[in-house]
Design an enzyme around this catalytic site. Structure first.
Site, PDB file in Angstrom:
ATOM      1  CB  CYS A 146      -0.959  -0.003   1.178  1.00 18.75           C
ATOM      2  SG  CYS A 146      -1.939  -1.500   1.269  1.00 18.75           S
TER       3      CYS A 146
ATOM      4  CG  HIS B  10      -2.959   3.151   2.669  1.00 19.38           C
ATOM      5  ND1 HIS B  10      -3.576   2.854   1.472  1.00 19.38           N
ATOM      6  CD2 HIS B  10      -3.011   2.006   3.417  1.00 19.38           C
ATOM      7  CE1 HIS B  10      -3.984   1.600   1.497  1.00 19.38           C
ATOM      8  NE2 HIS B  10      -3.654   1.067   2.662  1.00 19.38           N
TER       9      HIS B  10
ATOM     10  CG  ASN C 272      -6.799  -0.803   1.900  1.00 23.39           C
ATOM     11  OD1 ASN C 272      -6.139  -0.469   0.927  1.00 23.39           O
ATOM     12  ND2 ASN C 272      -6.252  -1.293   2.996  1.00 23.39           N
TER      13      ASN C 272
HETATM   14  O1  UT7 Z   1      -3.644  -1.582   3.616  1.00 21.39           O
HETATM   15  C1  UT7 Z   1      -3.563  -2.687   4.444  1.00 21.39           C
HETATM   16  C2  UT7 Z   1      -3.475  -2.273   5.792  1.00 21.39           C
HETATM   17  N1  UT7 Z   1      -4.579  -2.806   6.575  1.00 21.39           N
HETATM   18  C3  UT7 Z   1      -5.056  -2.068   7.542  1.00 21.39           C
HETATM   19  O2  UT7 Z   1      -4.685  -0.940   7.715  1.00 21.39           O
HETATM   20  C4  UT7 Z   1      -6.044  -2.682   8.475  1.00 21.39           C
HETATM   21  C5  UT7 Z   1      -5.724  -2.244   9.872  1.00 21.39           C
HETATM   22  N2  UT7 Z   1      -6.701  -2.733  10.835  1.00 21.39           N
HETATM   23  C6  UT7 Z   1      -7.955  -2.272  10.857  1.00 21.39           C
HETATM   24  O3  UT7 Z   1      -8.352  -1.448  10.063  1.00 21.39           O
HETATM   25  C7  UT7 Z   1      -8.846  -2.778  11.970  1.00 21.39           C
HETATM   26  O4  UT7 Z   1      -8.069  -3.532  12.877  1.00 21.39           O
HETATM   27  C8  UT7 Z   1     -10.018  -3.649  11.444  1.00 21.39           C
HETATM   28  C9  UT7 Z   1     -11.032  -2.764  10.711  1.00 21.39           C
HETATM   29  C10 UT7 Z   1      -9.518  -4.737  10.547  1.00 21.39           C
HETATM   30  C11 UT7 Z   1     -10.749  -4.305  12.623  1.00 21.39           C
HETATM   31  O5  UT7 Z   1     -11.186  -3.314  13.543  1.00 21.39           O
HETATM   32  P1  UT7 Z   1     -10.869  -3.466  15.093  1.00 21.39           P
HETATM   33  O6  UT7 Z   1     -11.537  -2.356  15.770  1.00 21.39           O
HETATM   34  O7  UT7 Z   1      -9.387  -3.609  15.252  1.00 21.39           O
HETATM   35  O8  UT7 Z   1     -11.625  -4.803  15.453  1.00 21.39           O
HETATM   36  P2  UT7 Z   1     -11.018  -6.130  16.082  1.00 21.39           P
HETATM   37  O9  UT7 Z   1     -10.179  -6.856  15.110  1.00 21.39           O
HETATM   38  O10 UT7 Z   1     -10.455  -5.796  17.412  1.00 21.39           O
HETATM   39  O11 UT7 Z   1     -12.347  -6.966  16.291  1.00 21.39           O
HETATM   40  C12 UT7 Z   1     -13.368  -6.556  17.208  1.00 21.39           C
HETATM   41  C13 UT7 Z   1     -14.504  -7.557  17.124  1.00 21.39           C
HETATM   42  C14 UT7 Z   1     -14.032  -8.998  17.181  1.00 21.39           C
HETATM   43  O12 UT7 Z   1     -14.984  -9.728  17.917  1.00 21.39           O
HETATM   44  P3  UT7 Z   1     -14.708 -10.097  19.460  1.00 21.39           P
HETATM   45  O13 UT7 Z   1     -13.445 -10.897  19.460  1.00 21.39           O
HETATM   46  O14 UT7 Z   1     -14.570  -8.776  20.165  1.00 21.39           O
HETATM   47  O15 UT7 Z   1     -15.924 -10.859  19.850  1.00 21.39           O
HETATM   48  C15 UT7 Z   1     -14.074  -9.453  15.747  1.00 21.39           C
HETATM   49  O16 UT7 Z   1     -14.287 -10.837  15.606  1.00 21.39           O
HETATM   50  O17 UT7 Z   1     -15.183  -7.401  15.867  1.00 21.39           O
HETATM   51  C16 UT7 Z   1     -15.254  -8.687  15.223  1.00 21.39           C
HETATM   52  N3  UT7 Z   1     -15.238  -8.485  13.789  1.00 21.39           N
HETATM   53  C17 UT7 Z   1     -16.321  -8.175  13.076  1.00 21.39           C
HETATM   54  N4  UT7 Z   1     -17.602  -8.002  13.436  1.00 21.39           N
HETATM   55  C18 UT7 Z   1     -18.465  -7.661  12.480  1.00 21.39           C
HETATM   56  C19 UT7 Z   1     -14.181  -8.543  12.949  1.00 21.39           C
HETATM   57  N5  UT7 Z   1     -14.567  -8.257  11.694  1.00 21.39           N
HETATM   58  C20 UT7 Z   1     -15.893  -8.039  11.754  1.00 21.39           C
HETATM   59  C21 UT7 Z   1     -16.856  -7.701  10.789  1.00 21.39           C
HETATM   60  N6  UT7 Z   1     -18.118  -7.515  11.182  1.00 21.39           N
HETATM   61  N7  UT7 Z   1     -16.552  -7.519   9.487  1.00 21.39           N
END
Ligand code: UT7
Length: 307
Positions: free
Chosen positions: A108, A232, A262
């Site tokens: 990216c 980005h 993204n």
């Molecule tokens: O260009 C590539 C670079 N990539 C990035 O920059 C991505 C960087 N990371 C992020 O943008 C974020 O970490 C995400 C958007 C991927 C995730 O957001 P988060 O606030 O970090 O959520 P998390 O991974 O801590 O997950 C929180 C909860 C989890 O459930 P539990 O364990 O709390 O019960 C996940 O299983 O949200 C759950 N979850 C979802 N729920 C609904 C994960 N994905 C989803 C989803 N819909 N799509």
């Protein structure tokens, strides 16, 4: 010698996939996706070649130059259409460019890497270069994995740049990577993107801020002098955290992720061109590009805008 931006263009596939569409097949919700990422919809389809040609053609037309006067093309992509030959070969052919062409993969951060590379090459070689970022991340996305499927999209963006005898518009830059973090975001040949989202998030804010600071220091520019930040487009919360830590008002960030998702190497040129087309830039304004991505790579560049 320096670099001047002559033209800009973008391309997006026609097909729109909304969060509501994803709710039908994934255990997710429109509310969760918007709150956690800022993304509302993304475009899906076409090949990387199609998107690179579309964006490149728009940039060349806007620049008003003969394609044959462009002596090099650099295509930043992590999603080439084939392993061999490079996707840039077909793009170069379809656009009728002269000289050489190559693909560049810095994930990216790819567009910033490509722009900095073009800036360096202008001082020794061709006097016009087409710099493109184009991706079809939908092809390496596992549409059954809610951790990644809600985030990515396809698109392309391009700039035509030319050498000038003075300092030019690219004032300072910083590129880097931390290979110890290469496992947190990866896709094997023929496989899908796998990502430790939380870890990427934490590191992304840090490396983007540190890189941007180095670039600003190099140019002796204060954060409050930056008119537009073009980050980005991965997550609105990463961008807001980076703005706060840099001391750049959140309103100064260029944002397209809500409608593109993204798009990796394409995201910075998509956001930059959107800001240009919205009339957000005037001659003399300072524009800070800042990217991060798999590798884990980062890159930032400071541009003095001149239409
Ligand atoms: O260009 C590539 C670079 N990539 C990035 O920059 C991505 C960087 N990371 C992020 O943008 C974020 O970490 C995400 C958007 C991927 C995730 O957001 P988060 O606030 O970090 O959520 P998390 O991974 O801590 O997950 C929180 C909860 C989890 O459930 P539990 O364990 O709390 O019960 C996940 O299983 O949200 C759950 N979850 C979802 N729920 C609904 C994960 N994905 C989803 C989803 N819909 N799509």
């Amino acid at each position: 010698m320096g670099m001047r931006i002559l033209g800009w263009g973008t391309a997006l596939p026609d097909k729109v996939v909304t969060n509501a569409d994803l709710e039908k097949t994934l255990d997710t919700s429109d509310e969760w996706i918007i709150e956690r990422s800022g993304i509302r919809e993304r475009r899906i389809g076409d090949s990387t070649t199609d998107l690179a040609v579309g964006a490149g053609r728009a940039a060349i037309e806007q620049a008003g130059v003969d394609p044959a006067s462009i002596g090099l093309m650099i295509l930043a992509t992590t999603t080439p259409d084939q392993q061999v030959p490079a996707t840039s070969a077909q793009v170069h052919h379809e656009l009728g460019l002269s000289g050489g062409a190559f693909d560049l993969n810095a994930a990216c951060s790819g567009f910033v890497y490509a722009l900095v590379t073009a800036n360096a090459m202008l001082s020794t070689g061709p006097n016009r270069i087409l710099v493109v970022g184009a991706e079809t991340l939908s092809r390496i996305t596992d549409w059954t994995d809610r951790n990644t499927a809600v985030l990515f999209g396809d698109g392309g963006g391009a700039l035509v740049v030319e050498s000038v005898p003075d300092e030019g518009q690219l004032l300072a830059w910083d590129l880097g990577l931390d290979a110890e973090a290469r496992h947190i975001l990866q896709a094997d040949h023929g496989g899908y993107i796998k990502m430790d989202g939380r870890e990427v998030f934490k590191r992304a804010v840090r490396v983007m801020v540190d890189s941007a600071k180095r670039t600003l220091e190099q140019a002796k520019v204060r954060p409050d002098e930056v008119k537009l930040l073009v980050p980005h487009q991965a997550n609105i919360r990463i961008i807001q955290a980076a703005c706060d830590r840099l001391g750049i008002d959140r309103e100064k960030a260029a944002l397209v992720m809500h409608r593109t998702g993204n798009t990796s190497s394409a995201s910075i040129p998509l956001a930059l061109v959107d800001a240009i087309e919205q009339g957000r830039l005037e001659d003399g304004d300072l524009v800070l590009l800042a990217g991060f991505g798999a590798g884990m790579t980062w890159g930032s560049a400071l541009i003095r805008w001149q239409a």
